[in-house]
Design a protein around this motif. Structure first.
Motif, short mmCIF file in Angstrom:
data_model
loop_
_atom_site.label_atom_id
_atom_site.label_comp_id
_atom_site.label_asym_id
_atom_site.label_seq_id
_atom_site.Cartn_x
_atom_site.Cartn_y
_atom_site.Cartn_z
N ARG A 266 0.83 -1.20 0.00
CA ARG A 266 0.00 0.00 0.00
C ARG A 266 0.87 1.26 0.00
NH1 ARG A 266 -3.98 0.76 4.96
NH2 ARG A 266 -4.54 -1.36 4.27
N SER A 267 1.92 1.25 0.80
CA SER A 267 2.81 2.41 0.85
C SER A 267 3.56 2.58 -0.46
CB SER A 267 3.81 2.24 2.00
OG SER A 267 3.14 2.19 3.25
N ARG B 224 2.50 1.82 -3.49
CA ARG B 224 1.61 2.45 -4.46
C ARG B 224 1.51 3.95 -4.20
NH1 ARG B 224 -1.34 -2.35 -3.48
NH2 ARG B 224 -2.68 -1.30 -1.97
N LYS B 225 1.41 4.32 -2.95
CA LYS B 225 1.31 5.73 -2.57
C LYS B 225 2.54 6.51 -3.00
CE LYS B 225 0.81 8.42 1.73
NZ LYS B 225 0.61 8.27 3.21
N GLU C 11 5.49 2.37 6.32
CA GLU C 11 5.69 3.34 5.25
C GLU C 11 7.04 4.03 5.34
OE1 GLU C 11 3.70 7.57 3.95
OE2 GLU C 11 2.35 5.87 4.35
#
Length: 359
Positions: free
Chosen positions: A32-33, A35-36, A338
């Protein structure tokens, strides 16, 4: 692959990737991080390293697909290297990739001595010595409550606590799961010699920990480099011992709670104590970062007494993060995953501009 960051896993976690059952390593938060931040993550193990390339897995269309790829220019190490062969492979990886936290397991005594070299940190270090029968006898004659800890121990295994019983000449021994015994000084010393049985230990003056509901607690402080290369505190977890126990480790029956919660119940001025925890933890991380190569992701264990005085306990170069989630600290938990990627992107940018860094 553009802007690729390597995540070095242990073989067991890597094998579980296709099933997405990676246990204590929440790789979904890495994804998720990534992609961010516009990054591609290549997961691999040292066993898949070859000259000039590595076989690993990347997330594509919801599946971790195996690929043969160039060795990533930056790698975040999340495995422990214990064997000679593993260390040799790590050196090969470091010849091609900037690996941060490549060395993540240091002797407790070594870290204590590094920090003791700095005058400003000495007030936060409990007295610590390498174990010897003579040194233990001297500490006991001084009436100190002491811990004996294996230099290479983890999750609280092998820890012994010796507490003098006032005005009796006897000692309380605590080890393992709440086992206790009263003994004379000579009997306690003999018992410790048998218990240690040739292993490398240290002796450390016990910190007078604050308590919550009658149980001592300490704090796990996640300290990581951010996307500008500076150290930041990303979370403070409380670890409270089980009833009757002297060991706060979660793996030994301790309970995880937000650090703020425990400080509110056990410290006279919790806001001031938390500010001091942040200040001391950052000072320790900066000094360790100056002395240890490519260090960027730490879990520092610190104790706080009733008056808010902070003491350093130990450093963890590969701390388990799940306890933050178990304590309900979801925001901090996600931040802890992250931050290494933000730092990796920062290192990657520097490599592209200035070449590979060594520290």
């Amino acid at each position: 692959m553009e802007r690729t960051i390597g995540i070095l896993l242990d073989p067991q976690t890597y094998r579980a990737l296709p099933r997405k059952e990676t246990g204590q390593e929440d790789v979904g938060l890495y994804d998720r991080s990534a992609r961010k931040l516009g990054l591609t993550l290549l997961y691999f193990t040292l066993g898949e390293l070859r000259r000039g390339y590595v076989t690993g897995r990347i997330l594509q269309n919801g599946r971790y697909r195996q690929v043969k790829a160039a060795i990533p220019p930056v790698t975040h190490n999340r495995t422990l290297i214990g064997t000679t062969a593993g260390k040799r492979r790590m050196r090969r990886l470091q010849a091609s990739s900037t690996v941060f936290n490549g060395d993540n397991r240091y002797s407790k005594l070594y870290i204590h001595r590094l920090l003791a070299a700095y005058k400003e940190l000495r007030p936060y270090l409990p007295a610590t010595w390498p174990y010897s029968a003579q040194r233990l006898a001297k500490a006991m004659r001084s009436g100190l409550t002491v811990y004996l800890k294996p230099l290479d121990g983890t999750v609280g295994r092998g820890i012994v606590k010796l507490t003098p019983i006032p005005d009796t000449g006897r000692w309380k021994l605590q080890w393992g799961d709440n086992r206790q015994e009263l003994a004379s000084a000579s009997a306690a010393e003999a018992w410790v010699r048998r218990k240690i049985c040739g292993r490398s230990y240290l002796i450390q003056e016990a910190i007078p920990l604050a308590s919550s509901e009658g149980r001592p607690f300490d704090l796990r402080v996640a300290v990581q480099r951010d996307g500008t290369g500076f150290w930041k505190v990303t979370g403070v977890l409380g670890k409270r011992a089980a009833a009757g126990s002297h060991i706060t480790n979660i793996a030994r029956g301790g309970t995880s709670l937000p650090g703020e919660t425990l400080l509110r119940t056990g410290v006279a001025n919790p806001a001031a104590a938390m500010a001091e925890v942040h200040r001391v933890s950052l000072a320790i991380a900066r000094r360790l970062g100056q002395r240890l190569p490519l260090l960027a992701d730490l879990g520092l264990d610190v104790g706080v007494d009733r008056d808010g005085r902070v003491s350093f306990i130990e450093m963890n170069g590969r701390h388990q993060r799940m306890a933050f989630a178990e304590a309900g600290m979801r925001e901090a938990y996600e931040r802890i995953y992250e931050m290494p990627l933000r730092y990796a992107a920062y290192v990657l940018d520097r490599i592209e501009r200035h070449g590979r860094q060594r520290r």
